[in-house]
Design an enzyme around this catalytic site. Structure first.
Site, short mmCIF file in Angstrom:
data_model
loop_
_atom_site.label_atom_id
_atom_site.label_comp_id
_atom_site.label_asym_id
_atom_site.label_seq_id
_atom_site.Cartn_x
_atom_site.Cartn_y
_atom_site.Cartn_z
N HIS A 144 9.83 -2.66 16.14
CA HIS A 144 10.96 -1.75 15.94
C HIS A 144 10.44 -0.67 15.00
CE1 HIS A 144 13.81 -4.40 17.86
NE2 HIS A 144 13.36 -5.41 17.12
N GLU A 182 10.52 -14.63 12.79
CA GLU A 182 10.76 -14.02 11.46
C GLU A 182 10.79 -15.02 10.31
OE1 GLU A 182 14.29 -11.61 11.88
OE2 GLU A 182 13.52 -10.57 13.63
N ASP A 218 11.11 -0.38 20.16
CA ASP A 218 11.98 0.79 20.27
C ASP A 218 11.54 1.78 19.19
OD1 ASP A 218 13.20 -0.58 18.10
OD2 ASP A 218 15.01 -1.07 19.22
O1 G3I Z 1 29.26 -11.55 21.02
C1 G3I Z 1 30.02 -11.26 19.84
C2 G3I Z 1 31.40 -10.91 20.18
O2 G3I Z 1 32.02 -12.02 20.76
C3 G3I Z 1 32.13 -10.47 18.92
O3 G3I Z 1 33.42 -10.06 19.22
C4 G3I Z 1 31.38 -9.32 18.24
C5 G3I Z 1 32.04 -8.90 16.92
O4 G3I Z 1 31.08 -8.48 15.98
O5 G3I Z 1 30.09 -9.75 17.96
C6 G3I Z 1 29.35 -10.12 19.10
O6 G3I Z 1 28.12 -10.56 18.70
C7 G3I Z 1 27.18 -9.58 18.27
C8 G3I Z 1 25.95 -9.72 19.13
O7 G3I Z 1 24.94 -8.86 18.66
C9 G3I Z 1 26.24 -9.40 20.61
O8 G3I Z 1 26.62 -8.06 20.74
C10 G3I Z 1 26.84 -9.85 16.82
O9 G3I Z 1 27.95 -9.57 15.99
C11 G3I Z 1 25.67 -8.98 16.38
O10 G3I Z 1 25.25 -9.37 15.09
C12 G3I Z 1 24.54 -9.18 17.35
O11 G3I Z 1 23.45 -8.34 16.97
C13 G3I Z 1 22.20 -8.73 17.46
C14 G3I Z 1 21.24 -8.96 16.30
O12 G3I Z 1 19.96 -9.29 16.82
C15 G3I Z 1 21.70 -10.09 15.38
O13 G3I Z 1 20.92 -10.09 14.25
C16 G3I Z 1 21.67 -7.60 18.32
O14 G3I Z 1 22.50 -7.47 19.49
C17 G3I Z 1 20.25 -7.90 18.76
O15 G3I Z 1 19.70 -6.76 19.37
C18 G3I Z 1 19.41 -8.24 17.53
O16 G3I Z 1 18.11 -8.60 17.99
C19 G3I Z 1 17.13 -8.89 16.99
C20 G3I Z 1 16.17 -9.88 17.59
O17 G3I Z 1 16.85 -11.00 18.07
C21 G3I Z 1 15.12 -10.30 16.55
N1 G3I Z 1 14.45 -9.14 16.02
C22 G3I Z 1 15.30 -8.09 15.48
C23 G3I Z 1 16.30 -7.66 16.55
C24 G3I Z 1 17.14 -6.49 16.07
O18 G3I Z 1 17.93 -6.86 14.99
#
Ligand code: G3I
Length: 342
Positions: free
Chosen positions: A222, A147, A253
């Site tokens: 997406h 990105e 998705d």
């Molecule tokens: O692991 C922590 C946890 O310890 C904490 O308590 C909790 C509180 O918010 O957060 C947890 O982390 C989260 C993580 O996902 C794991 O669940 C983050 O806040 C959250 O921001 C994170 O989101 C991820 C996102 O990328 C971040 O931008 C999504 O799971 C993940 O599906 C998403 O994936 C991205 C790809 O990498 C790149 N392309 C877009 C795609 C969708 O956004």
């Protein structure tokens, strides 16, 4: 009481009855069918069983990103990523690595460190050397850079912009750390021919001309029920593959406009199935489209509802791991003869 064969098949449901899975059909075609994986769920039997049965490729959804895997300057947190790699190896699945350079989920110590350009470059180099080196021979392909372009085709300004030539340097350093891994540039909303995909194409052309290592482009995909013109996506894939590169669909998705409390209507599920079918068929029509990966597989765990208000149910299995019409549509696309590609 012993269960008869028929009752066992009924208990296993329609997937077992057909005897074919996404994985078996993808194996037969020599293509990867992958999914994003969270290590926290691997201890859940239905999650692990579905993952191993249906997919021949796994990619950590978050565990290999900079912040999670390198939380302090001299600390690496490998166990969550290792868990995904070990699961994949135990089930003979390929592993994609995601991602070495991204503006999101960067560790706070990097963001707040006030580093000089030379220091930032050194940090990124050391990070790539360590992470790619650890998984060399285990991760067959990396999303090296994720990105980096804005929708108008300009370069995104990120913490890494401070490191001179960071995009091409990241590709060079990854090749050095694992000469055998395939190296991808990965982005969203760059599926159709548009200003962002034009910029990515130009970068790829330039890399080919100057000998910067690059093996493919990841199209995240997406999408919703109107994913953009399939012809335009196919044309974009065609021009990329004509450069001698692969294309992989990396984060597919198809989000549905639903109230989270209400199950999607049959009409919505059918429309979603058609979208999945069209996208899978389009990838299969180009031999250099080598992987189709969904961003998770069960509606139980998907990034969509939390990040796209008013949308959900984007994946091929429902929250109870039952296959949705989308699942059957992907099976159908795999079973169908592909014109000109037999
Ligand atoms: O692991 C922590 C946890 O310890 C904490 O308590 C909790 C509180 O918010 O957060 C947890 O982390 C989260 C993580 O996902 C794991 O669940 C983050 O806040 C959250 O921001 C994170 O989101 C991820 C996102 O990328 C971040 O931008 C999504 O799971 C993940 O599906 C998403 O994936 C991205 C790809 O990498 C790149 N392309 C877009 C795609 C969708 O956004």
């Amino acid at each position: 009481m012993r269960l008869s064969t028929i009752s066992i098949l009924l208990l296993l449901g329609p997937v077992a009855l057909s005897g074919q899975t996404l994985r078996s059909l993808a194996d037969a075609r020599g293509i990867y069918i992958g999914t994003a994986v969270s290590p926290a769920h691997l201890s859940e039997p239905a999650y692990a069983d579905t993952l191993a049965r249906e997919f021949n490729q796994a990619e950590p959804e978050n565990a290999m990103k900079f912040g999670p895997i390198h939380p302090a300057q001299s600390t690496y947190n490998f166990p969550p990523a290792d868990a995904v790699v070990e699961f994949a190896q135990a089930h003979k699945m390929a592993v994609r690595g995601h991602t070495l350079v991204w503006h999101n989920q960067v560790a706070a110590w990097v963001k707040n460190g006030n580093f000089t350009p030379e220091q930032l470059s050194a940090i990124l180099h050391e990070h790539i050397k360590t992470v790619v080196g650890r998984y060399a021979g285990k991760v067959y392909a990396w999303d090296v850079v994720n990105e980096s372009f804005e929708s108008d085709g300009s370069l995104r300004k990120t913490i890494w912009s401070g490191a001179p030539g960071y995009i091409e340097q990241a590709f060079r350093w990854t090749r050095e750390a694992d000469p055998k891994a395939l190296l991808f540039y990965n982005d969203f909303a760059a599926e159709v021919v548009n200003r962002k995909s034009d910029a990515i194409y130009k970068m790829a052309q330039d890399f080919k001309t100057r000998g910067i290592p690059l093996d493919g482009i990841g199209l995240q995909m997406h999408v919703g029920l109107k994913p953009g013109s399939i012809d335009s996506i196919a044309a974009n894939i065609q021009r990329i593959t004509e450069l001698g590169l692969q294309v992989q669909i990396t984060e597919l998705d198809v989000k549905l406009p639903i109230d989270p409390a209400t199950p999607p209507s049959p009409d919505l599920l059918e429309a979603q199935a058609k979208t999945y079918r069209d996208i899978v068929a389009m990838c299969l029509a180009n031999r250099r489209c080598t992987a189709i990966q969904t961003w998770g597989f069960t509606d139980r765990y998907s990034w969509i509802p939390a990040n796209n208000k008013g949308f959900g149910a984007a994946l091929p299995f429902d929250a109870d791991y039952h296959p949705k019409p989308a699942y059957r549509a992907i099976l159908d696309a795999f079973r169908a003869p592909v014109p000109g590609n037999q």
